[in-house]
Design an enzyme around this catalytic site. Structure first.
Site, PDB file in Angstrom:
ATOM      1  N   ASN A 134      -3.886   4.529  -0.508  1.00 17.26           N
ATOM      2  CA  ASN A 134      -4.606   3.321  -0.088  1.00 17.26           C
ATOM      3  C   ASN A 134      -5.040   3.422   1.367  1.00 17.26           C
ATOM      4  O   ASN A 134      -6.161   3.030   1.728  1.00 17.26           O
ATOM      5  CB  ASN A 134      -3.728   2.091  -0.275  1.00 17.26           C
ATOM      6  CG  ASN A 134      -3.195   1.956  -1.685  1.00 17.26           C
ATOM      7  OD1 ASN A 134      -1.993   2.047  -1.902  1.00 17.26           O
ATOM      8  ND2 ASN A 134      -4.065   1.761  -2.660  1.00 17.26           N
ATOM      9  N   TYR A 135      -4.169   3.949   2.216  1.00 17.57           N
ATOM     10  CA  TYR A 135      -4.495   4.053   3.639  1.00 17.57           C
ATOM     11  C   TYR A 135      -5.650   5.034   3.849  1.00 17.57           C
ATOM     12  O   TYR A 135      -6.566   4.775   4.633  1.00 17.57           O
ATOM     13  CB  TYR A 135      -3.276   4.497   4.449  1.00 17.57           C
ATOM     14  CG  TYR A 135      -2.002   3.757   4.106  1.00 17.57           C
ATOM     15  CD1 TYR A 135      -2.033   2.405   3.747  1.00 17.57           C
ATOM     16  CD2 TYR A 135      -0.763   4.401   4.111  1.00 17.57           C
ATOM     17  CE1 TYR A 135      -0.871   1.730   3.414  1.00 17.57           C
ATOM     18  CE2 TYR A 135       0.402   3.726   3.777  1.00 17.57           C
ATOM     19  CZ  TYR A 135       0.351   2.397   3.424  1.00 17.57           C
ATOM     20  OH  TYR A 135       1.496   1.730   3.086  1.00 17.57           O
ATOM     21  N   ASP A 188       1.310   8.786   5.521  1.00 15.71           N
ATOM     22  CA  ASP A 188       2.750   8.608   5.676  1.00 15.71           C
ATOM     23  C   ASP A 188       3.321   9.516   6.770  1.00 15.71           C
ATOM     24  O   ASP A 188       4.084   9.059   7.631  1.00 15.71           O
ATOM     25  CB  ASP A 188       3.467   8.950   4.359  1.00 15.71           C
ATOM     26  CG  ASP A 188       3.306   7.870   3.304  1.00 15.71           C
ATOM     27  OD1 ASP A 188       2.743   6.807   3.614  1.00 15.71           O
ATOM     28  OD2 ASP A 188       3.745   8.094   2.167  1.00 15.71           O
ATOM     29  N   GLY A 233       0.813  -1.205   0.000  1.00 15.32           N
ATOM     30  CA  GLY A 233       0.000   0.000   0.000  1.00 15.32           C
ATOM     31  C   GLY A 233       0.848   1.256   0.000  1.00 15.32           C
ATOM     32  O   GLY A 233       2.044   1.219   0.294  1.00 15.32           O
ATOM     33  N   HIS A 234       0.207   2.352  -0.343  1.00 14.61           N
ATOM     34  CA  HIS A 234       0.813   3.672  -0.243  1.00 14.61           C
ATOM     35  C   HIS A 234      -0.218   4.596   0.398  1.00 14.61           C
ATOM     36  O   HIS A 234      -1.336   4.188   0.723  1.00 14.61           O
ATOM     37  CB  HIS A 234       1.250   4.186  -1.608  1.00 14.61           C
ATOM     38  CG  HIS A 234       2.477   3.503  -2.140  1.00 14.61           C
ATOM     39  ND1 HIS A 234       3.705   3.630  -1.542  1.00 14.61           N
ATOM     40  CD2 HIS A 234       2.650   2.678  -3.208  1.00 14.61           C
ATOM     41  CE1 HIS A 234       4.599   2.930  -2.217  1.00 14.61           C
ATOM     42  NE2 HIS A 234       3.980   2.330  -3.228  1.00 14.61           N
TER      43      HIS A 234
END
Length: 387
Positions: free
Chosen positions: A141-142, A168, A137-138
């Site tokens: 996606n979160y 992030d 995921g990146h």
């Protein structure tokens, strides 16, 4: 002069890209000895992939004040070096998928067996358990899984793509720091470390208060662009000026809203700060017409003299020259590259870029020598590709 707040703290940084490196840079800025451990191949691929707009990579912006050691952790000799180093460390931060560090023999159980006071932090997208633990995921996606992405954007339009990695940076960097610092305090008091499991999805989800309030009240989140802080009320919105720039209006308290209405010569709007639905739309439309009658510069001059929570929406290059941010010392140059200074001011602490972002393996010999490795041992490790 007092020592730096985290002087004497040793951190082993196994992370790559953005969330982990930023977290450990905060620790390094505060005086911790952060040793960035990269593999002997590509290493942290932010070195090259992070140059998204030219020759400067974000690697340079999130890795200052660190030292670099390259280890091929697929070799037993390199694992042995890591464990010797881990025995001297206070904190380890890693960002691999769940289970990888255990397969390499450098996981929490292996390290805590030789260093019970270690604070070991794992940063992942979905955490160490649950049905999504092994998914890639990146940031996007979160945000999607935790329901936040669906909330960002204009009414009737698609979800907007934020040019800010909320998961992030907020989830992976700052939440990790809370857990790490709590673990450090506890380890120093008890002599026993902690394992910190940080999931970026969890962190964003756990701070989405207004969507939760809507669900508690109505059984579901409000449609995109209709919640109170997403354009649903006139006193908290963005309005366009005549020349296509924008103003941020955040006049939520009655005194600020009343002042705004006076400045706009519309005292009749004072009762509608929190209007929603069709009435709120009517007031927003009227305000939009008023703000569209003057230029960005004209309105900026007006509201620079009035304290009612209306500010110009600056372009980022304008923010770099903003008088408030400059007065706070928020922009520094490190090796000729503009960077952000730490976003905290601590008494008797002055930020300094003691080191630029390190070259891969720049400090390998230095670190191993400090660990007690003789030059012939270092030479053997280098000859076998372990370092």
């Amino acid at each position: 002069m007092r020592s730096l707040p985290l002087a004497g703290l040793r951190v082993l940084d196994l992370t790559r890209l953005l969330p982990g490196p930023l977290a450990t840079m905060h620790l390094a800025d505060l005086g911790a000895d952060v040793i960035k451990i990269e593999d002997t191949g590509a290493g942290d691929y932010a070195r090259t992939a992070g140059a998204v707009h030219g020759g400067i990579s974000y690697f340079q912006l999130v890795n200052r004040n660190k030292r670099s050691l390259c280890l091929d952790l697929k070799q037993a000799s390199a694992v042995a070096v890591f464990l010797r180093l881990a025995a001297t460390a206070d904190v380890i931060v890693e960002g691999f998928r769940p289970g990888i560090v255990d397969k390499l023999g450098i996981g929490y159980s292996s390290v805590s067996a030789i260093n019970p006071r270690i604070v070991y932090c794992a940063i992942t997208g979905y955490g160490q358990d649950g049905p999504y633990r092994d998914r890639a995921g990146h940031d996007l996606n979160y945000l999607a899984y935790c329901g936040l992405l669906d909330q960002i954007g204009l009414p009737g339009g698609p979800p907007a793509l934020p040019n800010f990695q909320i998961g992030d940076l907020f989830g992976g960097s700052l939440t990790a720091l809370v857990g790490v610092l709590a673990g450090i305090v506890d380890a120093r008091a008890s002599g026993r470390g902690r394992y910190i499991d940080v999931a970026m999805t969890d962190s964003v989800f756990a701070h989405s208060f207004f969507p939760l309030l809507a669900v508690l009240a109505f059984g579901q989140a409000l449609p995109r662009g209709e919640d109170l802080l997403a354009g649903g009320m006139p006193s908290y919105a963005v309005y366009a000026t005549r020349d296509g720039r924008h103003l941020a209006v955040s006049a939520m308290e009655p005194k600020f809203w009343q002042t705004l209405c006076q400045v706009l010569d519309r005292p009749d709007l004072q009762a509608f700060a929190f209007a929603t639905g069709s009435e709120g739309q009517r007031v927003r439309d009227e305000l939009a017409q008023i703000f569209a009658a003057r230029s960005f510069a004209e309105w900026s001059e007006v509201f620079a003299r009035v304290d009612c929570c209306v500010s110009p929406v600056l372009r980022f290059e304008e923010s770099l020259a903003n008088e408030q941010l400059l007065a706070r010392g928020m922009i520094v140059e490190v090796d000729g590259v503009k960077q952000f200074a730490p976003p905290y001011k601590i008494s008797e602490f002055s930020f300094a870029a003691r080191r630029t972002a390190p070259a891969a393996g720049e400090h390998s010999t230095e670190i191993l020598h400090e660990l007690g490795c003789e030059l012939d041992e270092i030479a053997r490790l280098r000859a076998t590709g372990a370092i």
